[in-house]
Design a protein around this motif. Sequence first.
Motif, PDB file in Angstrom:
ATOM      1  N   UNK A   1      -7.581   2.232   5.751  1.00  0.00           N
ATOM      2  CA  UNK A   1      -8.284   1.012   6.167  1.00  0.00           C
ATOM      3  C   UNK A   1      -9.168   0.478   5.044  1.00  0.00           C
ATOM      4  N   UNK A   2      -9.746   1.371   4.277  1.00  0.00           N
ATOM      5  CA  UNK A   2     -10.550   0.935   3.135  1.00  0.00           C
ATOM      6  C   UNK A   2      -9.667   0.312   2.056  1.00  0.00           C
ATOM      7  N   UNK A   3      -8.474   0.868   1.886  1.00  0.00           N
ATOM      8  CA  UNK A   3      -7.540   0.289   0.925  1.00  0.00           C
ATOM      9  C   UNK A   3      -7.133  -1.112   1.380  1.00  0.00           C
ATOM     10  N   UNK A   4      -6.890  -1.266   2.684  1.00  0.00           N
ATOM     11  CA  UNK A   4      -6.583  -2.593   3.234  1.00  0.00           C
ATOM     12  C   UNK A   4      -7.725  -3.558   2.928  1.00  0.00           C
ATOM     13  N   UNK A   5      -8.970  -3.121   3.188  1.00  0.00           N
ATOM     14  CA  UNK A   5     -10.133  -3.986   2.948  1.00  0.00           C
ATOM     15  C   UNK A   5     -10.209  -4.401   1.483  1.00  0.00           C
ATOM     16  N   UNK A   6      -9.951  -3.469   0.575  1.00  0.00           N
ATOM     17  CA  UNK A   6      -9.980  -3.788  -0.852  1.00  0.00           C
ATOM     18  C   UNK A   6      -8.864  -4.770  -1.231  1.00  0.00           C
ATOM     19  N   UNK A   7      -7.685  -4.582  -0.625  1.00  0.00           N
ATOM     20  CA  UNK A   7      -6.581  -5.505  -0.875  1.00  0.00           C
ATOM     21  C   UNK A   7      -6.901  -6.907  -0.346  1.00  0.00           C
TER      22      UNK A   7
ATOM     23  N   UNK B   1      -5.491   8.584  -2.588  1.00  0.00           N
ATOM     24  CA  UNK B   1      -4.746   7.397  -2.184  1.00  0.00           C
ATOM     25  C   UNK B   1      -5.246   6.137  -2.889  1.00  0.00           C
ATOM     26  N   UNK B   2      -6.542   6.056  -3.178  1.00  0.00           N
ATOM     27  CA  UNK B   2      -7.046   4.948  -3.982  1.00  0.00           C
ATOM     28  C   UNK B   2      -6.438   4.986  -5.376  1.00  0.00           C
ATOM     29  N   UNK B   3      -6.337   6.195  -5.927  1.00  0.00           N
ATOM     30  CA  UNK B   3      -5.762   6.348  -7.266  1.00  0.00           C
ATOM     31  C   UNK B   3      -4.290   5.929  -7.281  1.00  0.00           C
ATOM     32  N   UNK B   4      -3.550   6.350  -6.270  1.00  0.00           N
ATOM     33  CA  UNK B   4      -2.129   5.983  -6.166  1.00  0.00           C
ATOM     34  C   UNK B   4      -1.959   4.465  -6.125  1.00  0.00           C
ATOM     35  N   UNK B   5      -2.908   3.777  -5.480  1.00  0.00           N
ATOM     36  CA  UNK B   5      -2.826   2.321  -5.346  1.00  0.00           C
ATOM     37  C   UNK B   5      -3.537   1.577  -6.474  1.00  0.00           C
ATOM     38  N   UNK B   6      -3.954   2.331  -7.489  1.00  0.00           N
ATOM     39  CA  UNK B   6      -4.556   1.746  -8.698  1.00  0.00           C
ATOM     40  C   UNK B   6      -5.780   0.884  -8.359  1.00  0.00           C
TER      41      UNK B   6
ATOM     42  N   UNK C   1       0.857  -1.177   0.000  1.00  0.00           N
ATOM     43  CA  UNK C   1       0.000   0.000   0.000  1.00  0.00           C
ATOM     44  C   UNK C   1       0.895   1.229   0.000  1.00  0.00           C
ATOM     45  N   UNK C   2       0.641   2.141  -0.923  1.00  0.00           N
ATOM     46  CA  UNK C   2       1.332   3.430  -0.934  1.00  0.00           C
ATOM     47  C   UNK C   2       0.380   4.475  -0.377  1.00  0.00           C
ATOM     48  N   UNK C   3       0.894   5.314   0.486  1.00  0.00           N
ATOM     49  CA  UNK C   3       0.019   6.273   1.157  1.00  0.00           C
ATOM     50  C   UNK C   3       0.679   7.644   1.176  1.00  0.00           C
ATOM     51  N   UNK C   4      -0.092   8.666   0.867  1.00  0.00           N
ATOM     52  CA  UNK C   4       0.368  10.049   0.982  1.00  0.00           C
ATOM     53  C   UNK C   4      -0.669  10.773   1.834  1.00  0.00           C
ATOM     54  N   UNK C   5      -0.510  10.720   3.151  1.00  0.00           N
ATOM     55  CA  UNK C   5      -1.551  11.250   4.026  1.00  0.00           C
ATOM     56  C   UNK C   5      -1.641  12.756   4.070  1.00  0.00           C
TER      57      UNK C   5
END
Length: 320
Positions: free
Chosen positions: A186-192, A214-219, A143-147
């Motif tokens: 956390x939503x990105x984690x759930x999607x992964x 952040x969703x866009x960054x993680x495609x 996961x890549x994150x730019x908070x």
Amino acid sequence: MKWNKYTLKTTTEAIDYISGLMIELGIDGIQIEDNVPLSEEDKKAMFIDYLPTLPKDDGTAYISFYTEEDNDDEALLHKVREKLKEASSFINVGEGTIEKDITEDIDWVNNWKQFFKAFTVGEFYIKPTWEEIDEAHKDMKMIEIDPGTAFGTGKHETTQLCINQLIKYVKPGDIVLDLGCGSGILSIVAKKLEAGKMAMTDIDPAAITASKENFQVNHIAMDDIDLYDGNIIDDEELQKKVGFNKYDVVVANILADVIIPISAIVDKFLKKGGIFISSGIIYMKEEDVVDAIKKNHKLKFMETVNQGDWRAIMAQKILD
């Protein structure tokens, strides 16, 4: 540009709790000063070769935050003082005095980045967008994150607690609701973890923007994800939009004082047998949250897990 600098004198014991309160009040970034010696782990994370010599730690700490020079901050300061007064009933907040100063412009947007380094939680490798991939972790779920400056990096104990519980409970195809989504991690984690449809809410519109980025960054496509800006506790129209009796998992990483009222309504959103994962709970508030869950007779308390001074508490919507 000049800035107002407000410095709160408190205790090391209260740092985490007060920091959370300030985030809840919309304060974008804080600076913490204390004389607690850095651990070896901190030393490695910050690439410090020699630990600094500090005065003896007497339990005093300072938390500073900044606003634009021409801001009228009286309402914000009043809220901070009211929250401190409430907190003093269960934690030592120290003097609780707030001093004002004026400071020159600093590159707040980028200076903090030196302290955000890649880390792992369970099967996940989480890294800032500006850092190269560590080949040693290339086979993990990345996961890549730019908070930005307003939302957490995911490294805080409360977020790690949630990630581990999502790993435990989310199954492929599950419908998930993220309350107080922040950076969207956390939503990105759930999607992964192959969750299906999802909904995300936050009281701060900037969180919706940060989550999308952040969703866009993680495609990750957002075709089956609904994002809502608003207060899920008080806004009945928002509750209807989010939807009732449809979620396999609801996760909320906020603060105990917000988790408590959420516990009274979260059953509305869960399917029977659905799981409620709550975190952001400082240890002295654990019993209050458990009591709130038990007062909702449609929920069954499951377990508490710990990391440092923080707790994650799980409950399940009763099947009958």
